[in-house]
Design an enzyme around this catalytic site. Structure first.
Site, PDB file in Angstrom:
ATOM      1  N   ARG A 167     -10.455  12.832   7.117  1.00 18.34           N
ATOM      2  CA  ARG A 167     -11.098  12.948   5.801  1.00 18.34           C
ATOM      3  C   ARG A 167     -12.579  12.599   5.875  1.00 18.34           C
ATOM      4  O   ARG A 167     -13.391  13.173   5.151  1.00 18.34           O
ATOM      5  CB  ARG A 167     -10.390  12.013   4.802  1.00 18.34           C
ATOM      6  N   ASN A 168     -12.923  11.643   6.740  1.00 16.89           N
ATOM      7  CA  ASN A 168     -14.336  11.268   6.885  1.00 16.89           C
ATOM      8  C   ASN A 168     -15.155  12.458   7.376  1.00 16.89           C
ATOM      9  O   ASN A 168     -16.264  12.709   6.925  1.00 16.89           O
ATOM     10  CB  ASN A 168     -14.476  10.090   7.854  1.00 16.89           C
ATOM     11  N   LYS A 222      -8.073   0.190   8.588  1.00 14.55           N
ATOM     12  CA  LYS A 222      -9.260   0.423   9.424  1.00 14.55           C
ATOM     13  C   LYS A 222     -10.513   0.095   8.616  1.00 14.55           C
ATOM     14  O   LYS A 222     -10.784   0.760   7.616  1.00 14.55           O
ATOM     15  CB  LYS A 222      -9.266   1.880   9.918  1.00 14.55           C
ATOM     16  N   GLY A 234       0.847  -1.184   0.000  1.00 17.14           N
ATOM     17  CA  GLY A 234       0.000   0.000   0.000  1.00 17.14           C
ATOM     18  C   GLY A 234       0.885   1.238   0.000  1.00 17.14           C
ATOM     19  O   GLY A 234       1.986   1.226   0.577  1.00 17.14           O
ATOM     20  N   GLY A 265      -0.715   4.710  -0.221  1.00 13.90           N
ATOM     21  CA  GLY A 265      -1.567   5.901  -0.187  1.00 13.90           C
ATOM     22  C   GLY A 265      -1.002   6.909   0.807  1.00 13.90           C
ATOM     23  O   GLY A 265       0.214   6.951   1.074  1.00 13.90           O
ATOM     24  N   ASN A 266      -1.885   7.702   1.378  1.00 15.76           N
ATOM     25  CA  ASN A 266      -1.475   8.766   2.291  1.00 15.76           C
ATOM     26  C   ASN A 266      -0.790   8.186   3.539  1.00 15.76           C
ATOM     27  O   ASN A 266       0.330   8.576   3.905  1.00 15.76           O
ATOM     28  CB  ASN A 266      -2.743   9.556   2.644  1.00 15.76           C
ATOM     29  N   TRP A 267      -1.425   7.204   4.160  1.00 18.26           N
ATOM     30  CA  TRP A 267      -0.837   6.585   5.362  1.00 18.26           C
ATOM     31  C   TRP A 267       0.266   5.606   4.952  1.00 18.26           C
ATOM     32  O   TRP A 267       1.306   5.535   5.598  1.00 18.26           O
ATOM     33  CB  TRP A 267      -1.939   5.882   6.155  1.00 18.26           C
ATOM     34  N   LYS A 327     -14.351   3.942  14.756  1.00 20.22           N
ATOM     35  CA  LYS A 327     -14.240   5.413  14.915  1.00 20.22           C
ATOM     36  C   LYS A 327     -14.530   6.144  13.608  1.00 20.22           C
ATOM     37  O   LYS A 327     -14.949   7.302  13.621  1.00 20.22           O
ATOM     38  CB  LYS A 327     -12.882   5.790  15.524  1.00 20.22           C
ATOM     39  N   GLN A 348     -13.280   5.697   4.343  1.00 22.50           N
ATOM     40  CA  GLN A 348     -13.572   4.390   4.930  1.00 22.50           C
ATOM     41  C   GLN A 348     -14.878   4.380   5.732  1.00 22.50           C
ATOM     42  O   GLN A 348     -15.497   3.344   5.925  1.00 22.50           O
ATOM     43  CB  GLN A 348     -12.409   3.955   5.835  1.00 22.50           C
TER      44      GLN A 348
HETATM   45  N1  LIG Z   1      -4.488   8.552   5.806  1.00 29.21           N
HETATM   46  C1  LIG Z   1      -4.516   8.521   7.130  1.00 29.21           C
HETATM   47  O1  LIG Z   1      -4.375   9.562   7.808  1.00 29.21           O
HETATM   48  C2  LIG Z   1      -4.681   7.198   7.819  1.00 29.21           C
HETATM   49  C3  LIG Z   1      -4.243   7.091   9.147  1.00 29.21           C
HETATM   50  C4  LIG Z   1      -4.399   5.896   9.827  1.00 29.21           C
HETATM   51  C5  LIG Z   1      -4.972   4.813   9.179  1.00 29.21           C
HETATM   52  N2  LIG Z   1      -5.376   4.931   7.909  1.00 29.21           N
HETATM   53  C6  LIG Z   1      -5.944   3.722   7.271  1.00 29.21           C
HETATM   54  O2  LIG Z   1      -4.970   3.150   6.409  1.00 29.21           O
HETATM   55  C7  LIG Z   1      -5.604   2.513   5.300  1.00 29.21           C
HETATM   56  C8  LIG Z   1      -4.991   3.024   4.015  1.00 29.21           C
HETATM   57  O3  LIG Z   1      -5.192   4.422   3.947  1.00 29.21           O
HETATM   58  P1  LIG Z   1      -4.264   5.392   3.081  1.00 29.21           P
HETATM   59  O4  LIG Z   1      -4.492   6.757   3.642  1.00 29.21           O
HETATM   60  O5  LIG Z   1      -2.860   4.892   3.009  1.00 29.21           O
HETATM   61  O6  LIG Z   1      -4.877   5.248   1.608  1.00 29.21           O
HETATM   62  P2  LIG Z   1      -5.577   6.403   0.739  1.00 29.21           P
HETATM   63  O7  LIG Z   1      -6.858   6.787   1.335  1.00 29.21           O
HETATM   64  O8  LIG Z   1      -4.574   7.466   0.473  1.00 29.21           O
HETATM   65  O9  LIG Z   1      -5.952   5.611  -0.581  1.00 29.21           O
HETATM   66  C9  LIG Z   1      -5.301   5.711  -1.776  1.00 29.21           C
HETATM   67  C10 LIG Z   1      -4.556   4.436  -2.090  1.00 29.21           C
HETATM   68  O10 LIG Z   1      -5.458   3.439  -2.615  1.00 29.21           O
HETATM   69  C11 LIG Z   1      -4.838   2.875  -3.753  1.00 29.21           C
HETATM   70  N3  LIG Z   1      -5.806   2.260  -4.631  1.00 29.21           N
HETATM   71  C12 LIG Z   1      -6.715   2.865  -5.441  1.00 29.21           C
HETATM   72  N4  LIG Z   1      -7.410   1.938  -6.116  1.00 29.21           N
HETATM   73  C13 LIG Z   1      -6.923   0.725  -5.729  1.00 29.21           C
HETATM   74  C14 LIG Z   1      -7.241  -0.619  -6.053  1.00 29.21           C
HETATM   75  N5  LIG Z   1      -8.218  -0.913  -6.924  1.00 29.21           N
HETATM   76  N6  LIG Z   1      -6.546  -1.611  -5.436  1.00 29.21           N
HETATM   77  C15 LIG Z   1      -5.596  -1.328  -4.542  1.00 29.21           C
HETATM   78  N7  LIG Z   1      -5.245  -0.075  -4.180  1.00 29.21           N
HETATM   79  C16 LIG Z   1      -5.914   0.932  -4.783  1.00 29.21           C
HETATM   80  C17 LIG Z   1      -4.124   4.049  -4.384  1.00 29.21           C
HETATM   81  O11 LIG Z   1      -3.177   3.590  -5.305  1.00 29.21           O
HETATM   82  C18 LIG Z   1      -3.498   4.683  -3.161  1.00 29.21           C
HETATM   83  O12 LIG Z   1      -2.304   4.045  -2.815  1.00 29.21           O
HETATM   84  C19 LIG Z   1      -7.102   2.800   5.452  1.00 29.21           C
HETATM   85  O13 LIG Z   1      -7.735   1.704   6.051  1.00 29.21           O
HETATM   86  C20 LIG Z   1      -7.152   3.995   6.407  1.00 29.21           C
HETATM   87  O14 LIG Z   1      -8.323   4.031   7.195  1.00 29.21           O
HETATM   88  C21 LIG Z   1      -5.227   6.085   7.188  1.00 29.21           C
HETATM   89  O1  LIG Z   2      -8.750  10.804   7.559  1.00 23.74           O
HETATM   90  P1  LIG Z   2      -9.549   9.689   8.142  1.00 23.74           P
HETATM   91  O2  LIG Z   2     -10.923  10.111   8.552  1.00 23.74           O
HETATM   92  O3  LIG Z   2      -9.550   8.465   7.250  1.00 23.74           O
HETATM   93  O4  LIG Z   2      -8.805   9.265   9.493  1.00 23.74           O
HETATM   94  C1  LIG Z   2      -7.433   9.046   9.427  1.00 23.74           C
HETATM   95  C2  LIG Z   2      -6.916   8.245  10.604  1.00 23.74           C
HETATM   96  O5  LIG Z   2      -7.607   7.034  10.737  1.00 23.74           O
HETATM   97  C3  LIG Z   2      -6.871   9.005  11.894  1.00 23.74           C
HETATM   98  O6  LIG Z   2      -6.194   8.230  12.859  1.00 23.74           O
END
Ligand SMILES: NC(=O)c1ccc[n+]([C@@H]2O[C@H](COP(=O)([O-])OP(=O)(O)OC[C@H]3O[C@@H](n4cnc5c(N)ncnc54)[C@H](O)[C@@H]3O)[C@@H](O)[C@H]2O)c1
Ligand SMILES: O=P(O)(O)OC[C@H](O)CO
Length: 357
Positions: free
Chosen positions: A270-271, A121, A11, A13-15, A206, A299
């Site tokens: 973001r939610n 999540k 993965g 994405g942002n996280w 959450k 999510q």
């Molecule tokens: N961003 C945050 O602040 C944060 C913090 C903690 C936990 N999380 C959790 O981490 C998880 C990942 O979040 P994120 O922020 O890294 O992702 P994101 O929301 O930035 O999602 C984008 C990602 O999804 C990918 N994507 C798009 N279409 C796809 C497909 N068909 N198959 C596979 N990947 C695809 C994209 O290439 C990109 O890498 C989520 O469950 C999120 O709840 C996020």
């Molecule tokens: O931006 P959200 O709402 O997907 O939340 C990001 C993280 O889960 C916060 O811990």
């Protein structure tokens, strides 16, 4: 596990990119880890160039974590099997709706001795009308142990190296220590607990409450109302975990994965942002996700639907009025302004019960 452990991040994405910055730095710094960290990137084209090539040349994920350099030992790989096949530690961090397909693509290609850490999540709907934790999906498909990491972790703030805490849920103390070593930095502090299911369920649930907080902001109702939604949300999270994951400890809700994540997500996530715009713009959640998040994924609304799928099947929708109301607003069955009327009904019932005792 071999003496130098190889870490793969699935993965980007942002996280995913933010945690890659941390893991890459730790893997380069600590002798116990192989310094090369492969990161699976779901390939896409940006201005005519492959995202993997951009990351490997500029060391920046220009789409999902712009402006932050990734360590040079983090290597973007477009093929998930290629990225994961030699790894001892698999870090899963894709939006939760993509996990079944990703796991299916890895079956038979990973080390049987590997261990996983899920940062994801959400839930997945399961056979028989229930839901499964994401760690259970990974464990079932890949037949490896899965730990989880959840916390008050807005990815951009961690990439900015602002002090934050997180919680690792892990049943094995030795693995817990290894995972802590690869994740902890001076600004990102890790607690390891063994209440794994509760940690993970908190992280998923959450996101539903965050949607409610966004509705409150869109309705311009103020901080007291938002605090009420957070409190009722926390009570429903506790009740949900006690009902469906027996043996959970109340103390887990006081870790970063519990009340702290709930607060940060209801103010900065973001939610919250998209749900606020849902109230003020009249556009659909899908439209707003595309318009406001530049490819990042929401999510909360999907998680609300997954939870509702199970509650409805068990005839328990009324036991979780906030989760149920938020889901019904997301699918257009109720109006955002109905949120407060529904909560009044709920608090009335509670008062009557107390008065009647
Ligand atoms: N961003 C945050 O602040 C944060 C913090 C903690 C936990 N999380 C959790 O981490 C998880 C990942 O979040 P994120 O922020 O890294 O992702 P994101 O929301 O930035 O999602 C984008 C990602 O999804 C990918 N994507 C798009 N279409 C796809 C497909 N068909 N198959 C596979 N990947 C695809 C994209 O290439 C990109 O890498 C989520 O469950 C999120 O709840 C996020
Ligand atoms: O931006 P959200 O709402 O997907 O939340 C990001 C993280 O889960 C916060 O811990």
């Amino acid at each position: 596990m071999s003496s130098k452990q190889k870490v793969c991040i699935l993965g980007s994405g942002n996280w995913g990119s933010s945690i890659a910055k941390i893991i890459g730095t730790n893997a380069a710094r600590l002798d116990s880890f192989d310094s090369c960290v492969k990161m699976w990137v779901y390939e896409e084209m940006i201005d005519g160039k492959k995202l993997t090539e951009i990351i490997n040349t500029t060391h920046e994920n220009v789409k999902y974590l712009p402006g932050k350099k990734l360590p040079e030992n983090v290597v973007a790989v477009p093929d998930a099997v290629e990225a994961a096949k030699d790894a001892d530690i698999l870090v899963f961090v894709v939006p939760h709706q993509f996990i079944p397909k990703l796991c299916a693509s890895l079956v038979g290609f990973i080390k049987p001795s590997a261990t996983a850490l899920s940062l994801i999540k959400g839930f997945d709907v399961a056979e028989g009308g229930g839901i499964a934790l994401i760690s259970q999906i990974i464990q079932k498909q890949l037949k490896i142990d899965v730990s989880v990491l959840m916390g008050a972790n807005l990815a951009n703030e961690i990439a900015d190296e602002k002090f934050s805490e997180t919680t690792i849920g892990c049943r094995d103390k030795k693995i817990g220590q290894i995972l802590k070593n690869v994740i902890q930095t001076d600004y990102f502090r890790v607690s390891v607990v063994d209440d794994v299911e509760a940690v993970e369920a908190c992280g998923a649930l959450k996101n539903i409450v965050a949607v409610g907080a966004g509705f409150v902001d869109g309705l311009k109702l103020g901080d007291n109302t938002k605090a009420a939604i957070i409190r009722i949300g926390l009570m429903e999270m506790i009740k949900f975990v006690e009902t469906f994951y027996s043996g959970a400890r109340l103390g887990t809700f006081l870790e970063s994965c519990g009340v702290a994540d709930l607060i940060t997500t209801c103010y900065g996530g973001r939610n919250r942002k998209v749900s606020e715009a849902y109230v003020t713009s009249g556009k659909s959640i899908e439209e707003l996700e595309k318009e406001l998040l530049n490819g990042q994924k929401l999510q909360g609304p999907i998680t609300a639907a997954e939870v509702n799928f199970m509650l409805k099947n068990k005839n328990m929708e009324n036991d979780f009025p906030l989760f149920t109301t938020i889901h019904k607003i997301c699918i257009g069955e109720l109006k955002p302004s109905d949120l407060i009327e529904q909560m009044k009904l709920n608090t009335n019932t509670k008062t009557e019960q107390v008065d009647g005792e």
